[in-house]
Each structure stands twice: as C-alpha cells, then as structure tokens.
Design a protein around this motif. Structure first.
Motif, PDB file in Angstrom:
ATOM      1  N   LYS A  36      -7.601   0.557  -2.890  1.00  0.00           N
ATOM      2  CA  LYS A  36      -8.511   1.370  -2.082  1.00  0.00           C
ATOM      3  C   LYS A  36      -9.959   0.894  -2.198  1.00  0.00           C
ATOM      4  O   LYS A  36     -10.681   0.852  -1.209  1.00  0.00           O
ATOM      5  N   ASN A  37     -10.363   0.514  -3.407  1.00  0.00           N
ATOM      6  CA  ASN A  37     -11.749   0.100  -3.635  1.00  0.00           C
ATOM      7  C   ASN A  37     -12.039  -1.329  -3.190  1.00  0.00           C
ATOM      8  O   ASN A  37     -13.196  -1.689  -2.981  1.00  0.00           O
ATOM      9  N   ARG A  75      -3.394   1.195  -7.288  1.00  0.00           N
ATOM     10  CA  ARG A  75      -3.711   1.955  -6.067  1.00  0.00           C
ATOM     11  C   ARG A  75      -5.217   2.109  -5.909  1.00  0.00           C
ATOM     12  O   ARG A  75      -5.764   1.918  -4.823  1.00  0.00           O
ATOM     13  N   LYS A  76      -5.903   2.438  -7.007  1.00  0.00           N
ATOM     14  CA  LYS A  76      -7.364   2.553  -6.957  1.00  0.00           C
ATOM     15  C   LYS A  76      -8.007   1.207  -6.605  1.00  0.00           C
ATOM     16  O   LYS A  76      -8.943   1.146  -5.813  1.00  0.00           O
ATOM     17  N   ASP A  77      -7.492   0.139  -7.209  1.00  0.00           N
ATOM     18  CA  ASP A  77      -8.018  -1.200  -6.907  1.00  0.00           C
ATOM     19  C   ASP A  77      -7.830  -1.531  -5.430  1.00  0.00           C
ATOM     20  O   ASP A  77      -8.720  -2.093  -4.798  1.00  0.00           O
ATOM     21  N   THR A 130       1.148   4.016  -3.060  1.00  0.00           N
ATOM     22  CA  THR A 130       0.885   5.419  -2.748  1.00  0.00           C
ATOM     23  C   THR A 130       2.072   6.286  -3.152  1.00  0.00           C
ATOM     24  O   THR A 130       1.892   7.335  -3.782  1.00  0.00           O
ATOM     25  N   ASP A 132       0.839  -1.196   0.000  1.00  0.00           N
ATOM     26  CA  ASP A 132       0.000   0.000   0.000  1.00  0.00           C
ATOM     27  C   ASP A 132       0.880   1.254   0.000  1.00  0.00           C
ATOM     28  O   ASP A 132       0.641   2.193  -0.772  1.00  0.00           O
ATOM     29  N   ASP A 174      -1.238   3.782 -10.754  1.00  0.00           N
ATOM     30  CA  ASP A 174      -2.486   4.450 -10.380  1.00  0.00           C
ATOM     31  C   ASP A 174      -3.657   3.472 -10.286  1.00  0.00           C
ATOM     32  O   ASP A 174      -4.406   3.486  -9.305  1.00  0.00           O
ATOM     33  N   GLN A 175      -3.833   2.616 -11.281  1.00  0.00           N
ATOM     34  CA  GLN A 175      -4.961   1.686 -11.256  1.00  0.00           C
ATOM     35  C   GLN A 175      -4.828   0.681 -10.114  1.00  0.00           C
ATOM     36  O   GLN A 175      -5.807   0.367  -9.446  1.00  0.00           O
TER      37      GLN A 175
END
Length: 78
Positions: free
Chosen positions: A52-53, A48-50, A34, A30, A45-46
């Motif tokens: 978080k989601n 990181r989004k995955d 970040t 993580d 970026d993707q």
C-alpha cells in the motif's frame, strides 16, 4: 501462463500466483495479501502495508514494478 510466489513479490509465503501478465500477478498478490490479513495472518501484514505504501513513493514503486515485470518475463511458461 507463468507463476510467481508471494515471496517473489515481497510477501512472506510460498503461495503460488499464476497469470498471463505481470500486471495480473501483481493484482492477484494484492488480493492474496489483503485476504491473508483479513483472515488474521499477521505474517502478511507488513507485506500488505509495504504494498500500500509503495505507491506513495513513485521512483521506488516504479523500480519495484519494473523489476517485477522483468522477473515475470524471465520465467518459463507453466
């Protein structure tokens, strides 16, 4: 100590993360995602989004978490 790569944890690169536990390697991933995004690395970026989601979907996140813990446990000690 065991080592997993960013890619093994769902990321886009082969950056190595070493830790004593699966939980620690997940936390290190993580932080890696970040920092990479903060440094302008759009390839992370993707992922990181995955990350978080993932926690918005409890069943899916627990499947990922269980799979990651099993994969970590199966690794040889460094």
């Amino acid at each position: 100590m065991k080592t997993m790569t960013c890619r093994q944890l769902g990321g886009p690169c082969d950056h190595q993360l070493s830790a004593e536990t699966a939980d620690q390697v997940i936390k290190d991933q993580d932080r890696h995602l970040t920092q990479a995004v903060k440094d302008g690395d759009a390839t992370h970026d993707q992922a990181r989004k995955d990350m978080k989601n993932r926690w918005k979907h409890p069943k899916q996140s627990m499947d990922w978490y269980s799979g990651t813990k099993k994969a970590f446990a199966a690794l040889p000690e460094d």
